[in-house]
Motif scaffolding. Structure first.
Motif, short mmCIF file in Angstrom:
data_model
loop_
_atom_site.label_atom_id
_atom_site.label_comp_id
_atom_site.label_asym_id
_atom_site.label_seq_id
_atom_site.Cartn_x
_atom_site.Cartn_y
_atom_site.Cartn_z
N LYS A 64 -10.41 -21.03 -6.91
CA LYS A 64 -11.04 -19.91 -7.66
C LYS A 64 -11.30 -20.35 -8.96
O LYS A 64 -12.67 -20.09 -9.39
CB LYS A 64 -10.00 -18.62 -7.78
CG LYS A 64 -10.60 -17.53 -8.53
CD LYS A 64 -9.58 -16.48 -8.72
CE LYS A 64 -10.13 -15.11 -9.41
NZ LYS A 64 -9.00 -14.31 -9.71
N TRP A 65 -10.64 -21.18 -9.79
CA TRP A 65 -10.89 -21.43 -11.14
C TRP A 65 -12.25 -22.53 -10.93
O TRP A 65 -12.93 -22.53 -11.79
CB TRP A 65 -9.62 -22.13 -11.60
CG TRP A 65 -8.37 -21.44 -11.86
CD1 TRP A 65 -8.56 -19.96 -12.01
CD2 TRP A 65 -7.11 -21.84 -12.13
NE1 TRP A 65 -7.16 -19.65 -11.99
CE2 TRP A 65 -6.30 -20.55 -12.01
CE3 TRP A 65 -6.40 -22.94 -11.99
CZ2 TRP A 65 -4.97 -20.69 -12.15
CZ3 TRP A 65 -5.31 -23.02 -11.90
CH2 TRP A 65 -4.10 -21.92 -12.03
N ASP A 66 -12.17 -23.37 -9.88
CA ASP A 66 -13.25 -24.33 -9.80
C ASP A 66 -14.61 -23.55 -9.43
O ASP A 66 -15.39 -23.90 -10.33
CB ASP A 66 -13.05 -25.37 -8.67
CG ASP A 66 -13.89 -26.26 -8.62
OD1 ASP A 66 -13.85 -27.29 -9.32
OD2 ASP A 66 -14.73 -26.21 -7.59
N LYS A 67 -14.48 -22.58 -8.83
CA LYS A 67 -15.71 -21.99 -8.64
C LYS A 67 -16.31 -21.16 -9.85
O LYS A 67 -17.48 -21.15 -10.02
CB LYS A 67 -15.49 -21.03 -7.47
CG LYS A 67 -16.67 -20.12 -6.99
CD LYS A 67 -16.41 -19.19 -5.85
CE LYS A 67 -17.68 -18.38 -5.44
NZ LYS A 67 -17.32 -17.58 -4.21
N ASP A 76 -12.84 -26.69 -16.96
CA ASP A 76 -11.67 -26.01 -17.51
C ASP A 76 -10.63 -27.11 -17.02
O ASP A 76 -10.65 -28.12 -16.44
CB ASP A 76 -11.42 -25.00 -16.55
CG ASP A 76 -12.14 -23.56 -16.99
OD1 ASP A 76 -12.91 -23.74 -17.85
OD2 ASP A 76 -11.99 -22.58 -16.26
N ARG A 77 -9.65 -27.07 -18.11
CA ARG A 77 -8.37 -28.18 -17.91
C ARG A 77 -7.22 -27.24 -17.20
O ARG A 77 -7.16 -26.22 -17.56
CB ARG A 77 -8.08 -28.22 -19.31
CG ARG A 77 -8.80 -29.25 -20.22
CD ARG A 77 -8.46 -29.80 -21.26
NE ARG A 77 -7.92 -28.79 -22.21
CZ ARG A 77 -8.83 -28.17 -23.22
NH1 ARG A 77 -10.19 -28.44 -23.19
NH2 ARG A 77 -8.76 -27.38 -24.02
N ILE A 103 -7.02 -31.52 -5.72
CA ILE A 103 -7.76 -32.03 -6.92
C ILE A 103 -8.87 -32.45 -6.31
O ILE A 103 -9.98 -32.36 -7.28
CB ILE A 103 -6.69 -33.13 -7.40
CG1 ILE A 103 -5.34 -32.47 -8.27
CG2 ILE A 103 -7.51 -34.12 -8.44
CD1 ILE A 103 -4.43 -33.60 -8.79
N ARG A 104 -8.92 -33.22 -5.22
CA ARG A 104 -10.24 -33.87 -4.82
C ARG A 104 -11.08 -32.62 -4.57
O ARG A 104 -12.58 -32.80 -4.60
CB ARG A 104 -10.33 -34.61 -3.62
CG ARG A 104 -9.52 -36.03 -3.84
CD ARG A 104 -9.91 -36.92 -2.83
NE ARG A 104 -8.90 -36.45 -1.54
CZ ARG A 104 -7.48 -37.06 -1.37
NH1 ARG A 104 -6.99 -37.70 -2.27
NH2 ARG A 104 -6.92 -36.40 -0.19
N ARG A 105 -10.86 -31.44 -4.17
CA ARG A 105 -11.69 -30.31 -3.78
C ARG A 105 -12.10 -29.50 -5.12
O ARG A 105 -13.04 -28.67 -4.94
CB ARG A 105 -11.01 -29.31 -2.75
CG ARG A 105 -10.73 -29.89 -1.47
CD ARG A 105 -10.04 -28.98 -0.71
NE ARG A 105 -10.71 -27.65 -0.38
CZ ARG A 105 -10.24 -26.61 0.16
NH1 ARG A 105 -8.53 -26.48 0.73
NH2 ARG A 105 -10.93 -25.56 0.16
N THR A 106 -11.45 -29.84 -6.16
CA THR A 106 -11.97 -29.19 -7.49
C THR A 106 -12.49 -29.98 -8.48
O THR A 106 -12.02 -30.34 -9.57
CB THR A 106 -10.54 -28.41 -7.89
OG1 THR A 106 -9.63 -29.48 -8.25
CG2 THR A 106 -10.15 -27.35 -6.87
N PRO A 107 -13.88 -30.53 -8.38
CA PRO A 107 -14.54 -31.30 -9.19
C PRO A 107 -14.92 -30.76 -10.44
O PRO A 107 -15.18 -31.61 -11.20
CB PRO A 107 -15.51 -31.78 -8.61
CG PRO A 107 -16.11 -30.61 -7.74
CD PRO A 107 -14.56 -29.98 -7.41
N ASN A 108 -14.70 -29.48 -10.59
CA ASN A 108 -15.01 -29.01 -11.95
C ASN A 108 -13.88 -28.55 -12.98
O ASN A 108 -14.19 -27.96 -14.02
CB ASN A 108 -15.82 -27.71 -11.89
CG ASN A 108 -17.02 -27.70 -11.04
OD1 ASN A 108 -18.05 -28.16 -11.50
ND2 ASN A 108 -17.28 -27.30 -9.89
#
Length: 313
Positions: A64-67, A76-77, A103-108
């Motif tokens: 959700k945060w990545d999106k 975002d950190r 981690i690999r699924r959240t590149p942002n």
């Protein structure tokens, strides 16, 4: 600064599991143990005790945060993990493998993996780590000079997009100048402590990990400094924090002063317990006063220090 975290230097906090074992003087007043073991009785701290994996819904939060970060055009950190240690050898390897997949699924998201077990890291990295994931910042907790001499070489031996130190609770003066001002192949000086000499040649800058390119950047990207909080908090001498700030400024390293903790430094003595430090070499002295974390605040010499490295791209 912290959207889903009370920790000043991150935007979010994510705990894939809960539980740990104390391994450092910095662990003596562990807030995670006080909360999760002593207060809520969710996990028992210590060697041989079962670690508790968090819920499926919690594991979905980084997605959700990545999106949201992607939609806003920002990074975002994410601090992982405040109630555990990613590189704890008592955690099932499968859990850690699923964390790497997340981690690999959240590149942002830039994942801040902070550990007190930096010596375990090389044996627990995923097979595709190579020169490090671009969205992982690797950090080690260092609370005194002994830990700095022992653990920083281990941190520098691991390829990573960014490397940082969390020096909280800071329990003594620490000289980082040998590392902060060093760029290029790392070769211990003749007078270096034995722990440094165990690693003979390590590329200590991020760009030097890419063949043929050197930026002249220092070995570390970030230093976070803070005093201790909690009922048994130990005071931090103001000169210890000032020294780290000055060392970072001289080397061009981002410096973040998180807090004084329970013991603050004031020009006019407040009401509360006090601690008089031994005289400095110039004959002056310093006092710390126990006034609580909120009143002690985050000002170092009259200002906040909120420096953070540029986000990974």
């Amino acid at each position: 600064m912290a959207e889903n975290s009370s920790i000043e230097w991150t935007d979010h906090t994510f705990n894939p599991w809960i539980g740990c074992t104390k391994v450092s003087p910095g662990c003596d007043g562990c807030y995670a143990e006080a909360l999760m073991d002593k207060r809520y009785h969710r996990v028992y701290w210590g060697a041989g005790m079962e670690r508790k994996r968090t819920s499926v819904s919690n594991w979905k939060l980084p997605l959700k945060w990545d999106k949201a970060a992607a939609a806003a055009g920002r990074r975002d950190r994410v601090f992982c993990a405040s109630l555990a240690d990613v590189f704890d050898n008592e955690v099932p390897p499968q859990w850690r493998g699923e964390l790497w997949a997340l981690i690999r699924r959240t590149p942002n998201l830039d994942w801040l993996l902070l550990t007190k077990r930096i010596g375990n890291v090389r044996g627990m990295l995923p097979a595709d780590w190579e020169r490090g994931y671009s969205n992982v910042w690797l950090g080690a907790t260092v609370v005194n000079q002994e830990e700095a001499d022992r653990d920083i070489p281990k941190l520098l031996a691991v390829p990573a997009a960014k490397r940082f130190l969390s020096m909280e609770p800071l329990l003594g003066p620490v000289d980082l100048s040998r590392i902060l001002l060093h760029s290029g192949p790392f070769e211990p000086a003749e007078d270096a402590p034995p722990a440094w000499k165990k690693i003979h040649t390590v590329n200590v800058t991020m760009d030097s990990l890419r063949p043929g390119k050197k930026s002249g950047r220092p070995a570390l990207d970030w230093v976070i400094c803070g005093g201790e909080s909690g009922p048994k908090a130990r005071p931090m001498h103001p000169d210890w924090a000032r020294s780290l700030r000055d060392q970072c400024n001289a080397a061009g390293v981002s410096f973040f002063f998180k807090q004084w903790g329970e013991w603050g430094v004031f020009l006019a003595p407040p009401v509360g317990d006090s601690f008089r430090w031994p005289n400095r070499d110039d004959g002056t002295n310093a006092w710390s006063y126990r006034v609580g974390k909120q009143r002690a605040g985050r000002l170092l010499d009259g200002r906040e220090w909120n420096e953070v490295p540029c986000a990974t791209t």
